[in-house]
Every structure is written in structure tokens, then in C-alpha cells.
Design an enzyme around this catalytic site. Structure first.
Site, PDB file in Angstrom:
ATOM      1  NE  ARG A 110      -4.283  -1.695   1.578  1.00 25.66           N
ATOM      2  CZ  ARG A 110      -4.405  -2.671   2.445  1.00 25.66           C
ATOM      3  NH1 ARG A 110      -3.656  -2.695   3.536  1.00 25.66           N
ATOM      4  NH2 ARG A 110      -5.280  -3.628   2.250  1.00 25.66           N
ATOM      5  CE  LYS A 132       0.689  14.419 -14.496  1.00 26.09           C
ATOM      6  NZ  LYS A 132       0.532  14.773 -15.911  1.00 26.09           N
ATOM      7  CD  GLU A 174       8.657  16.480 -21.887  1.00 24.06           C
ATOM      8  OE1 GLU A 174       7.872  17.402 -21.622  1.00 24.06           O
ATOM      9  OE2 GLU A 174       8.277  15.308 -22.081  1.00 24.06           O
ATOM     10  CE  LYS A 212       6.375  17.955 -13.343  1.00 23.19           C
ATOM     11  NZ  LYS A 212       6.677  16.743 -14.052  1.00 23.19           N
ATOM     12  CD  GLU A 222      -2.398  16.790 -15.456  1.00 22.55           C
ATOM     13  OE1 GLU A 222      -1.230  16.438 -15.265  1.00 22.55           O
ATOM     14  OE2 GLU A 222      -3.086  16.401 -16.413  1.00 22.55           O
ATOM     15  NE  ARG A 226       1.826  17.517 -12.312  1.00 22.75           N
ATOM     16  CZ  ARG A 226       2.300  16.596 -11.519  1.00 22.75           C
ATOM     17  NH1 ARG A 226       1.837  16.491 -10.283  1.00 22.75           N
ATOM     18  NH2 ARG A 226       3.252  15.762 -11.921  1.00 22.75           N
ATOM     19  CG  ASN A 230      -0.375  16.949 -19.562  1.00 21.09           C
ATOM     20  OD1 ASN A 230       0.587  16.225 -19.374  1.00 21.09           O
ATOM     21  ND2 ASN A 230      -1.352  17.066 -18.677  1.00 21.09           N
ATOM     22  CG  HIS A 233       2.668  15.617 -23.068  1.00 23.53           C
ATOM     23  ND1 HIS A 233       3.354  16.795 -23.185  1.00 23.53           N
ATOM     24  CD2 HIS A 233       3.480  14.777 -22.386  1.00 23.53           C
ATOM     25  CE1 HIS A 233       4.532  16.680 -22.586  1.00 23.53           C
ATOM     26  NE2 HIS A 233       4.635  15.463 -22.100  1.00 23.53           N
ATOM     27  CG  HIS A 237       0.405  10.817 -24.532  1.00 27.91           C
ATOM     28  ND1 HIS A 237      -0.302  11.154 -23.401  1.00 27.91           N
ATOM     29  CD2 HIS A 237       1.703  10.922 -24.181  1.00 27.91           C
ATOM     30  CE1 HIS A 237       0.544  11.450 -22.416  1.00 27.91           C
ATOM     31  NE2 HIS A 237       1.759  11.310 -22.879  1.00 27.91           N
ATOM     32  CG  HIS A 250       7.667  10.981 -23.690  1.00 22.21           C
ATOM     33  ND1 HIS A 250       6.315  10.793 -23.840  1.00 22.21           N
ATOM     34  CD2 HIS A 250       7.802  12.062 -22.868  1.00 22.21           C
ATOM     35  CE1 HIS A 250       5.662  11.702 -23.133  1.00 22.21           C
ATOM     36  NE2 HIS A 250       6.548  12.481 -22.533  1.00 22.21           N
TER      37      HIS A 250
HETATM   38  P1  NAD Z   1      14.044   6.466 -20.972  1.00 24.20           P
HETATM   39  O1  NAD Z   1      13.859   6.330 -19.525  1.00 24.20           O
HETATM   40  O2  NAD Z   1      13.579   5.381 -21.854  1.00 24.20           O
HETATM   41  O3  NAD Z   1      15.596   6.721 -21.257  1.00 24.20           O
HETATM   42  C1  NAD Z   1      16.014   6.865 -22.565  1.00 24.20           C
HETATM   43  C2  NAD Z   1      17.189   5.945 -22.910  1.00 24.20           C
HETATM   44  O4  NAD Z   1      18.391   6.503 -22.379  1.00 24.20           O
HETATM   45  C3  NAD Z   1      17.092   4.546 -22.346  1.00 24.20           C
HETATM   46  O5  NAD Z   1      17.625   3.638 -23.251  1.00 24.20           O
HETATM   47  C4  NAD Z   1      17.968   4.631 -21.114  1.00 24.20           C
HETATM   48  O6  NAD Z   1      18.456   3.387 -20.697  1.00 24.20           O
HETATM   49  C5  NAD Z   1      19.058   5.532 -21.584  1.00 24.20           C
HETATM   50  N1  NAD Z   1      19.763   6.281 -20.565  1.00 24.20           N
HETATM   51  C6  NAD Z   1      19.262   6.761 -19.409  1.00 24.20           C
HETATM   52  N2  NAD Z   1      20.188   7.495 -18.785  1.00 24.20           N
HETATM   53  C7  NAD Z   1      21.295   7.464 -19.551  1.00 24.20           C
HETATM   54  C8  NAD Z   1      22.571   8.047 -19.441  1.00 24.20           C
HETATM   55  N3  NAD Z   1      22.876   8.849 -18.420  1.00 24.20           N
HETATM   56  N4  NAD Z   1      23.484   7.810 -20.410  1.00 24.20           N
HETATM   57  C9  NAD Z   1      23.157   7.038 -21.485  1.00 24.20           C
HETATM   58  N5  NAD Z   1      21.963   6.470 -21.654  1.00 24.20           N
HETATM   59  C10 NAD Z   1      21.033   6.694 -20.692  1.00 24.20           C
HETATM   60  O7  NAD Z   1      13.372   7.821 -21.527  1.00 24.20           O
HETATM   61  P2  NAD Z   1      13.184   9.283 -20.935  1.00 24.20           P
HETATM   62  O8  NAD Z   1      13.154  10.179 -22.103  1.00 24.20           O
HETATM   63  O9  NAD Z   1      14.098   9.575 -19.817  1.00 24.20           O
HETATM   64  O10 NAD Z   1      11.732   9.223 -20.277  1.00 24.20           O
HETATM   65  C11 NAD Z   1      10.572   9.077 -21.062  1.00 24.20           C
HETATM   66  C12 NAD Z   1       9.450   8.589 -20.177  1.00 24.20           C
HETATM   67  O11 NAD Z   1       9.190   9.570 -19.178  1.00 24.20           O
HETATM   68  C13 NAD Z   1       8.165   8.363 -20.914  1.00 24.20           C
HETATM   69  O12 NAD Z   1       7.667   7.090 -20.603  1.00 24.20           O
HETATM   70  C14 NAD Z   1       7.240   9.442 -20.390  1.00 24.20           C
HETATM   71  O13 NAD Z   1       5.906   9.049 -20.350  1.00 24.20           O
HETATM   72  C15 NAD Z   1       7.793   9.692 -19.025  1.00 24.20           C
HETATM   73  N6  NAD Z   1       7.505  11.021 -18.493  1.00 24.20           N
HETATM   74  C16 NAD Z   1       6.962  11.103 -17.269  1.00 24.20           C
HETATM   75  C17 NAD Z   1       6.681  12.340 -16.716  1.00 24.20           C
HETATM   76  C18 NAD Z   1       6.120  12.412 -15.328  1.00 24.20           C
HETATM   77  O14 NAD Z   1       5.736  13.507 -14.895  1.00 24.20           O
HETATM   78  N7  NAD Z   1       6.053  11.330 -14.599  1.00 24.20           N
HETATM   79  C19 NAD Z   1       6.963  13.500 -17.425  1.00 24.20           C
HETATM   80  C20 NAD Z   1       7.542  13.397 -18.684  1.00 24.20           C
HETATM   81  C21 NAD Z   1       7.808  12.140 -19.205  1.00 24.20           C
END
Ligand code: NAD
Length: 346
Positions: A110, A132, A174, A212, A222, A226, A230, A233, A237, A250
Site C-alpha cells: 500500500r 506522476k 520538454e 515544475k 492536475e 498543472r 501536457n 502531449h 501520446h 517520448h
Molecule cells: P528512458 O527512460 O527510456 O531513457 C532513454 C534511454 O536513455 C534509455 O535507453 C535509457 O536506458 C538511456 N539512458 C538513461 N540514462 C542514460 C545516461 N545517463 N546515459 C546514457 N543512456 C542513458 O526515456 P526518458 O526520455 O528519460 O523518459 C521518457 C518517459 O518519461 C516516458 O515514458 C514518459 O511518459 C515519461 N515522463 C513522465 C513524466 C512524469 O511527470 N512522470 C513527465 C515526462 C515524461
């Protein structure tokens, strides 16, 4: 090391910016990472954790693995290592790892605490802050999840040294999003400066984290402002879903989504053509794709309804109102939206 506090009453937490200092925890800790990030940085991070016991769980890398199955793997590891309600999970990776560890820690017994150690630019400026969490499924992106705030976030610029240029660009998308929606002056600085310059990048990360933190503190769940984060997005998406998770990053999908949102905003008189061009030019400077070709506009339109922001069969569009402002519109006719989508067909 700088510290920015995110003010959420009993859920407030610090965001540490700079070389990671020691992370102490009285109970057991489970560090969750993937083979790529773990290979590069696990020993660096383990050397900075002081805890009763430290375990590591490695899950497959990539958006395609942002699934309930991967969350099960994390939970199984937590049970195998006999984690309890005083234990801590640590997300070491990009947004994919962060979102999944946030979710797994939010449902394990939980809910237990977790810490974000974001290693991509995208996760440092956006995903790691704000609580999130979630996974994708066959119906769409991030449709399963919960709000669960971390106990702390450690943003260490060292990690960015190994980031491939394409991933860097995805993070820049972003950053541009934050500037367009909340800070005109920041946008103009981005036009003048170069985020590949280390000190300018650090300033940019700090600026985004502050935006942020402020937005999340105003509207944690949100219900209002907030949602501005998006921008891009709603379209992005659908692009990710349509092209298959992992085809576009992404951040790239968000970049192309912002260009679509801008076209809609221009049609409504919210944004000038010249402003839309400036945004597109800034994205293109970092190699971010700005044009997505839509195959079937009706199908693309239908997929909007899987977006969490659509309510009562109304799609909520988040649109720039000039640079530095934002407007929410849920009153647009289908024909109006289709005419914008058609501009993106071959
Ligand atoms: P990711 O986590 O897939 O990382 C991208 C790639 O880079 C992966 O292959 C990873 O292994 C690699 N990597 C990570 N750190 C590295 C480093 N220091 N050196 C070399 N390679 C590295 O992608 P991302 O762009 O970080 O995140 C995208 C995700 O985030 C999406 O799923 C999206 O929905 C989510 N997101 C969430 C929020 C939120 O508020 N929770 C906001 C924006 C995006």
C-alpha cells in the site's frame, strides 16, 4: 549542491542539484535500474548509499517495457528481498524507470517511500519531479498509475555526459515546452543561448525544476494549471501509440505534438504564425523532429479519447497563448480539429 524544496505540506521533498551526496536510509533499499544505466552508473550510486541493506533489481530497458509485467518484476524483487514498509525504492534511470519505480513503490504494501535519481535530461527537467507514476498498456500511454511523490530527487549532471544526442534532444523538447507555457523570458534566453554549453544547460535544468516545483505545489493532482505541462502531449501520446512505443522517443513525439498544437493555436488566433515558427526553429536546432505524417486522420482523432485529459467525450487541448502563456480548450468541433490534422497528411 543546490536544494530546491517542493512544497506539498507533509509530502514536501527536496530536489538536490549537483554532484550527488550521500543518501542515508535506516531500512533496506532496493535500487531499480536497467542494464544500460546500471552498467554506467550503478557503482557510482551504490558508493553514495548508506543503508541497512542495499539490493539491486535490473529490468529491461526501453519504453516498450514500461508495462505491468516490468512492475511485477520490481515487486517480486521487493518480496524476494523481504522489503517492508520502512524500506525504500530508488529509481536509477530515465523517465521510464522513474515512472515504474514510482508506481511499484506506490502499490507495494500500500505504498512505501522512493527516491528519484534521474539520468536523462528529460527526467531531470520534468519526469522525476511531481509524483506522476505509471505504465502503458495496449490502450495507450500512462493509462495505469497513481500519484505518488518521491521522498527526494537527486539531479546529478554527471549522468548527462553519456547521453546520446537524440536523447538529449528529447529532453530539450520538454525544456522548450516549459518555456513556451510558463516563461517567455526563458524562451528568449533559449533562442539566444545553446543548451550544449554546460553552464547554460545547468541554468536551464534549474529553471525547469523551479517551474515544475511551483506548478506541482499549486496543483498536485492536475485539477487545473498543472495540465499546462501536457502541451504537445495530447498529440504526442497518439503519435507514440500510432508509431509503436519506442519508435520515436517520448520527447520527440512531444516535439512533433507541440508543432501540431501550435497549428491549432494559430487557427484559433491564440498564437502568431511567427511565434509558431520560432518554436519550431528552436526544436529543429537540437535535431528534434517537428513533422509527423498522419496516415488516417479519423483514427488519429479517435485515439485522442484515450487521453486522460479527455472527459465526458470532450478532448481537452492545451494550447500556447502567445509564448509564455497557455489556454485550455475543450469546445473545438471535430471538423475544426480534423482540418488541422489534415495539414499533417502527405
Ligand atoms: P528512458 O527512460 O527510456 O531513457 C532513454 C534511454 O536513455 C534509455 O535507453 C535509457 O536506458 C538511456 N539512458 C538513461 N540514462 C542514460 C545516461 N545517463 N546515459 C546514457 N543512456 C542513458 O526515456 P526518458 O526520455 O528519460 O523518459 C521518457 C518517459 O518519461 C516516458 O515514458 C514518459 O511518459 C515519461 N515522463 C513522465 C513524466 C512524469 O511527470 N512522470 C513527465 C515526462 C515524461
Amino acid at each position: 549542491m543546490k536544494k530546491i524544496e517542493i512544497e506539498l505540506n507533509e509530502r514536501s521533498y527536496p530536489i538536490h542539484l549537483g554532484t550527488m551526496e550521500c543518501l542515508e536510509h535506516a531500512g533496506a533499499v532496493l535500487v531499480v535500474t536497467n542494464p544500460k544505466v546500471g552498467g554506467l552508473y550503478l557503482s557510482y550510486v551504490l558508493g553514495r548509499i548508506r543503508a541497512r541493506e542495499v539490493f539491486v533489481c535490473t529490468i529491461p530497458d526501453g519504453e516498450a517495457y514500461k508495462t505491468l509485467e516490468s512492475v511485477e518484476m520490481i515487486l517480486e524483487s521487493a518480496f524476494n528481498h523481504r522489503l517492508d514498509r520502512k524500506s525504500l525504492m530508488i529509481a536509477l534511470g530515465g523517465g521510464v524507470i522513474g515512472d515504474m519505480v514510482g508506481f511499484a513503490s506506490g502499490i507495494f504494501q500500500r505504498g512505501i517511500g522512493f527516491v528519484q535519481i534521474p539520468t536523462t535530461l528529460l527526467s531531470q527537467v520534468d519526469a522525476s519531479v511531481g509524483g506522476k507514476t505509471g505504465v502503458n498498456n495496449a490502450f495507450g500511454k500512462n493509462l495505469i498509475g497513481l500519484f505518488h511523490q518521491p521522498k527526494a530527487v537527486y539531479i546529478d549532471p554527471l549522468f548527462l555526459k553519456s547521453l546520446p544526442p537524440r536523447e538529449f534532444g528529447a529532453g530539450v523538447a520538454e525544456i522548450v515546452k516549459m518555456a513556451v507555457t510558463f516563461d517567455r523570458e526563458f524562451f528568449e534566453e533559449l533562442e539566444r543561448g545553446d543548451l550544449r554549453d554546460h553552464s547554460f544547460l545547468l541554468e536551464g535544468i534549474e529553471r525547469c525544476v523551479k517551474i515544475k516545483a511551483r506548478v506541482v505545489a499549486m496543483d498536485e493532482r492536475e485539477q487545473g494549471i498543472r495540465a499546462a505541462l501536457n502541451y504537445g502531449h495530447t498529440f504526442g501520446h497518439v503519435i507514440e501509440h500510432e508509431s509503436g512505443y519506442g519508435h520515436y522517443l517520448h520527447g520527440e513525439a512531444v516535439g512533433m505534438g507541440m508543432v501540431m498544437a501550435n497549428t491549432l493555436a494559430c487557427g484559433l488566433g491564440l498564437l502568431k504564425e511567427s511565434e509558431a515558427e520560432r518554436i519550431e526553429k528552436l526544436l529543429a536546432r537540437y535535431g528534434i523532429p517537428t513533422r509527423y505524417t498522419i496516415g488516417d486522420v479519423e483514427r488519429f482523432y479517435d485515439l485522442f479519447f484515450l487521453d486522460k485529459k479527455s472527459e465526458n467525450q470532450k478532448i481537452k487541448f492545451i494550447l500556447p497563448e502567445g509564448i509564455g502563456g497557455v489556454a485550455f480548450r475543450d469546445d473545438l468541433s471535430k471538423s475544426m480539429v480534423l482540418s488541422v490534422l489534415e495539414a499533417f497528411c502527405d
